[in-house]
Design a protein around this motif. Sequence first.
Motif, PDB file in Angstrom:
ATOM      1  N   PRO A   1     -19.718  69.965  59.313  1.00  0.00           N
ATOM      2  CA  PRO A   1     -19.135  69.089  58.292  1.00  0.00           C
ATOM      3  C   PRO A   1     -19.111  69.680  56.894  1.00  0.00           C
ATOM      4  O   PRO A   1     -18.210  69.375  56.119  1.00  0.00           O
ATOM      5  CB  PRO A   1     -20.011  67.840  58.350  1.00  0.00           C
ATOM      6  N   THR A   2     -20.086  70.537  56.558  1.00  0.00           N
ATOM      7  CA  THR A   2     -20.064  71.053  55.186  1.00  0.00           C
ATOM      8  C   THR A   2     -18.902  72.024  55.012  1.00  0.00           C
ATOM      9  O   THR A   2     -18.252  72.036  53.966  1.00  0.00           O
ATOM     10  CB  THR A   2     -21.394  71.739  54.803  1.00  0.00           C
TER      11      THR A   2
ATOM     12  N   LEU B   1     -15.808  69.972  54.511  1.00  0.00           N
ATOM     13  CA  LEU B   1     -15.701  69.437  53.148  1.00  0.00           C
ATOM     14  C   LEU B   1     -15.346  70.531  52.151  1.00  0.00           C
ATOM     15  O   LEU B   1     -14.586  70.309  51.209  1.00  0.00           O
ATOM     16  CB  LEU B   1     -16.997  68.736  52.717  1.00  0.00           C
TER      17      LEU B   1
ATOM     18  N   VAL C   1     -27.033  62.141  64.154  1.00  0.00           N
ATOM     19  CA  VAL C   1     -27.068  62.674  62.794  1.00  0.00           C
ATOM     20  C   VAL C   1     -27.526  61.601  61.807  1.00  0.00           C
ATOM     21  O   VAL C   1     -28.223  61.882  60.841  1.00  0.00           O
ATOM     22  CB  VAL C   1     -25.671  63.204  62.381  1.00  0.00           C
TER      23      VAL C   1
ATOM     24  N   LYS D   1     -34.514  59.599  58.234  1.00  0.00           N
ATOM     25  CA  LYS D   1     -34.017  60.917  57.905  1.00  0.00           C
ATOM     26  C   LYS D   1     -32.488  60.894  57.834  1.00  0.00           C
ATOM     27  O   LYS D   1     -31.887  61.473  56.930  1.00  0.00           O
ATOM     28  CB  LYS D   1     -34.488  61.894  58.977  1.00  0.00           C
TER      29      LYS D   1
ATOM     30  N   LEU E   1     -30.104  61.667  54.691  1.00  0.00           N
ATOM     31  CA  LEU E   1     -29.070  62.675  54.869  1.00  0.00           C
ATOM     32  C   LEU E   1     -27.707  62.117  54.450  1.00  0.00           C
ATOM     33  O   LEU E   1     -26.929  62.769  53.758  1.00  0.00           O
ATOM     34  CB  LEU E   1     -29.045  63.075  56.342  1.00  0.00           C
TER      35      LEU E   1
ATOM     36  N   ASN F   1     -27.351  61.848  50.674  1.00  0.00           N
ATOM     37  CA  ASN F   1     -27.151  63.149  50.034  1.00  0.00           C
ATOM     38  C   ASN F   1     -25.783  63.732  50.354  1.00  0.00           C
ATOM     39  O   ASN F   1     -25.151  64.372  49.521  1.00  0.00           O
ATOM     40  CB  ASN F   1     -28.258  64.117  50.461  1.00  0.00           C
ATOM     41  N   TYR F   2     -25.359  63.506  51.575  1.00  0.00           N
ATOM     42  CA  TYR F   2     -24.046  63.963  51.999  1.00  0.00           C
ATOM     43  C   TYR F   2     -22.969  63.305  51.129  1.00  0.00           C
ATOM     44  O   TYR F   2     -22.041  63.959  50.644  1.00  0.00           O
ATOM     45  CB  TYR F   2     -23.865  63.602  53.466  1.00  0.00           C
TER      46      TYR F   2
ATOM     47  N   LYS G   1     -23.316  62.050  48.121  1.00  0.00           N
ATOM     48  CA  LYS G   1     -23.385  62.566  46.749  1.00  0.00           C
ATOM     49  C   LYS G   1     -22.669  63.910  46.646  1.00  0.00           C
ATOM     50  O   LYS G   1     -21.937  64.163  45.690  1.00  0.00           O
ATOM     51  CB  LYS G   1     -24.844  62.727  46.316  1.00  0.00           C
ATOM     52  N   ALA G   2     -22.897  64.777  47.642  1.00  0.00           N
ATOM     53  CA  ALA G   2     -22.257  66.101  47.621  1.00  0.00           C
ATOM     54  C   ALA G   2     -20.742  65.955  47.770  1.00  0.00           C
ATOM     55  O   ALA G   2     -19.963  66.620  47.084  1.00  0.00           O
ATOM     56  CB  ALA G   2     -22.822  66.980  48.728  1.00  0.00           C
TER      57      ALA G   2
ATOM     58  N   ASP H   1     -19.454  65.003  44.485  1.00  0.00           N
ATOM     59  CA  ASP H   1     -19.478  66.166  43.583  1.00  0.00           C
ATOM     60  C   ASP H   1     -18.267  67.072  43.822  1.00  0.00           C
ATOM     61  O   ASP H   1     -17.788  67.726  42.903  1.00  0.00           O
ATOM     62  CB  ASP H   1     -20.718  67.031  43.846  1.00  0.00           C
ATOM     63  N   LEU H   2     -17.827  67.136  45.072  1.00  0.00           N
ATOM     64  CA  LEU H   2     -16.737  68.049  45.425  1.00  0.00           C
ATOM     65  C   LEU H   2     -15.360  67.489  45.053  1.00  0.00           C
ATOM     66  O   LEU H   2     -14.331  68.101  45.336  1.00  0.00           O
ATOM     67  CB  LEU H   2     -16.776  68.374  46.918  1.00  0.00           C
TER      68      LEU H   2
END
Lengths: 795, 300
Positions: free
Chosen positions: A687-688, A691, A716, A721, A725, A728-729, A731-732, A735-736
């Motif tokens: 996934p990263t 993105l 996932v 946890k 995750l 944070n995912y 938020k990132a 950010d992108l």
Amino acid sequence: MPISNRTADLKSRIVYKTCQGDWFTDDVKLCIERGRYWTESYKETVGEPEVIRRAKALEKTLLNMTLYIKDGELLVGNIASTSAHMPYYPEISTESARDAIRAKLIDEENLDEFNEIMDFWKGKTINQMVEKEFSEEELKIINACVQVASVDHRGGHTLGSPDYFYTMSNGLNGILAKIDAELEKLSVMPCDETMGEFLEKRHLFRAMKIAVYAVVKWAQRYSDLAIEKAKQTNDPARKAELMEIARICAKVPGNPPETFREALQFFIFIHFIDHHIERLATGISQRFDQIFYPYYKSDILDKRTAKREEAQELIECLWIKLAELGHFHIKERRDTYQGTNLLQIITIGGVDRFGQDASNDLTLLILDATKSIRLTQPSIALRYHNKLNPAVLDKAYDLIKTGMGMPSLHNDAVTIPLLMSLGANIEQARNAAFAVCMAPIVAGINMISKRHAWNLQPPLCLELALNNGVHRLSGRKLGPATGMPDSLNTYEEVFEAYRQQLSYALNLGARARSVTRHYEIKFMQRPFTSALFERTLEVGKDVMAWEEVCAPWINTCGQIDSADSLTAIKKLVFDDKKYTMSELHAALEADWVSHEDMRQDFINAPKFGNDDDYADEVAKSAFLVVDEETYKCQDYLGGHYTNVPQSVTRHMRYGLLAGALPSGRKAREFLSDAGVSPYPGYDKYGPTAVLMSVSKIDHVHYKRGTLLNQRLAPAVLAGEKGKLLFRNYVKAWADLNIFHVQFNVVSSEELKDAQIHPEKYSDLIVRVAGYSAYFNHLTKAAQDSIIQRTEQVLV
Amino acid sequence: MNVIITQMQRFSVNDGPGIRTTCFFKGCPLECRWCHNPETQMPFPEVFFKENFCKLCEACVAACPQQAVTLVREHAVINRLKCTLCMKCVDACKYGAIETTGKSYTTEEIIQYVLRDQVFHARSGGGMTISGGEPYYQPGAVAELAVMAKERGIHLVVDTCGHTDWTNLEKTASNIDLFLYDIKHIDEEKHRNFTGISNRMSLENAARLTQIHDGVVARVPIIPGFNDSAEELGEIMKFIETCRFTRIDLLPFHNFATAKYAWLNKNYLYANQNSISKEYAEEQYLPMFQNKGYEIGIGG
């Protein structure tokens, strides 16, 4: 679980209007009533100004149509004679009526009357008026719906975002008083060049008055019906409920609502008219947690006259009312709205006009109710921003984890500048809502009443560019002759041929659209909807005719297929010189049969979605050329078109029409299933990496949004946890500067099991496109398409 | 400096905190019978043969100069004894059935790849993990990557069994944020039987490393027939308490690696062993480690 037995019971009695393949999942019919009263009225009003004819037709319909109140309902309203019926709009085209008759989806005793109605409208429908404006050759391409589908002259589809703050604070009676005051000013006729304007205004205001008053009377009919039903019931509890319904319907929408329940009932009355009876419209285009919060706060938080659970039950009741709505779409739309019928998106979250977090307790309640009632409609769009109350995101996580695909997340960091680039000021931009799945609009202003999107299929344009304008599967010439592949000597020439095919299709689609709007302005006025904007009194024009420019858009399906195909051509034919264009042509003509080794090379060429700069650069240019050519097209007011990369379920319909592509895809296979998601199975680095590839596209540039699907394995998101995750995912992702993301969180095993044992999964909901659907309401092909999406698992 | 690795795994969430990019070093001094990553044992490139992708096109048969690839009863077979790892069959295969596992990269290339996900690392408190194989099988590369990570502000985790010269650990410790340190067994003989070597160096280094570093997590694989008895796990816990570990992770056995053994044509002694579920591990093994003042996780 629904919060009460009442909502559980109401849910069990919903008749879904879901499109499944060519038809509908449930036993549904086309209702004659709106067609009947509309036509009767039109016969009586020959010679009157068109806008007044529209208002009178609405009035006649509202005063005569069958009303019903279902057992157990707290919120009432209906758009056709029973919950299994859908309204008929004879003034648009005869297409859906003919389809319904052919498929025996009408009440048999009405057959003759349906035919009489169609006879009356012969030559007078929008469809027929529009078609007369085009040459036979152009019409063939327009109606073929291959590389371009601009079909609103056949389907008559629009949108709307009434100003609920204005409407609810004044009530319809208050609005009537304002119209009267304006009419008063118009009592003296001018004697100069303003005469035309004066008459247009006077006709409109008179029409608005007729329409608005008709809606108040329509609501009063529900009040009368509730009293009637109360008399007949022996159950004292139900009797009291019916009397409360009667009280509320006598009060709203004539008067401003004062309680949360009154506000919701007010909304239903307005929405059912402006989106369904006056005209066929889709979307919701409202920020629910903003327009209803004052009433919620007053009842539940301040005065404590109602409990939170009661408010949740009312939201569930409202969702049930919305879930049951639907229209008898033309075939192109039935195909492309798999698993749904209307794209009803409720917007929540986001910021207020000062840029602060606008979420509140009602935001949380809406998420709770959506989870408990578990319906596919309405769908929830959450506006994310970095000040959003973490509790809202956690609730969103809880809902996403159930696999329902809701809410979708929309990034304020993109949405707000995007709206400003369209000309909104900062305060307006902060009041964003989503018109349908994607397109952001400013809520409560007349930005979208007069426009709706249409569709372009870039991979089919690429196919035409690689075949001299000939559609491979039908052999029909649908585009200009841009040369056979062996005459394209450089990558730039291939790209130029593609550009020309795009340009031709876009130009034709845009013209079909503009001609449609021309006739809609003359013959499809919306006097009731016009009354829901205070500015109409100032502008003096029907909402369809305001000249303010906004951004009309084009949905582009399968842009990634084009991007991956262009990448493979650039790499293998022109960079590596491993194959010639003639060899490629032969392989595509043969649908890769006997060219399997070659096909593997094309599959193994760089692909979008892997954070691979080679593929991502070509993808960027492929996106850009569509955007540039789109922008060159202007609508009838000079507004520039923009494109929305999203497939909805068009990737199936148009996949069936597309021949083999250089991406390695075979003929008739699905196209890529979203707007900016990688082709299923072609993304290999998680996934990263997806993105990162997606973030290389400038999302603000795509002024109406970009659709991204992510399918995550349930593991996932499991546990504390998984929750961390997810936060944070997100938020990132924000950010992108990616505009949107939505999730499918169901394992492949579960989906495959559901195909074998549908009976065990009647409540399994999955994300399809900008909306969710019951898995069982999808065709096998659509189910496969969802299973095919690359599941991001943990290693 | 060059380093041989099998894979860079993005969105890795079980190898340290947050969202990480894990770099799997190739080469290991141990040969654990249950090994979950058999392709990381040998310090050179190897050939994966994935039979289910094979379309029997015979391109590999034609390409092999050693006649090591043959077609036997409708199955392509690689004779590993004849194979010289020239990789000609890999180039010939278009269906992804024959692949190389193991490739050499410069440390700079690795760092650049890690940085591609820096937004995710920053938002999640993640970073880079060096795993394997055994990272310290290539000690110079660990040292260099650790310095580079420190310079560029990348949070670094190293997953090690500790079987390396003490100076390798000592030299790199100050540039590494967190160690995931395997404690497999306390009995030397049994350890030798199941992994091929003695555990002395590993245990001694554990004691020393925890003295000089404040972020060392003990990772205990729970392997049926090897260390899953109450007594053996008890011994492990006793040892852990003699050191200064900050946390304990229990890693219950799983058999996901079965396919990878087949791709290498290696025999897997644990192929028929069922995976241990998280629930079972919580009930059966967790209590042996609880109430000793450590934070405990299952599955990393």
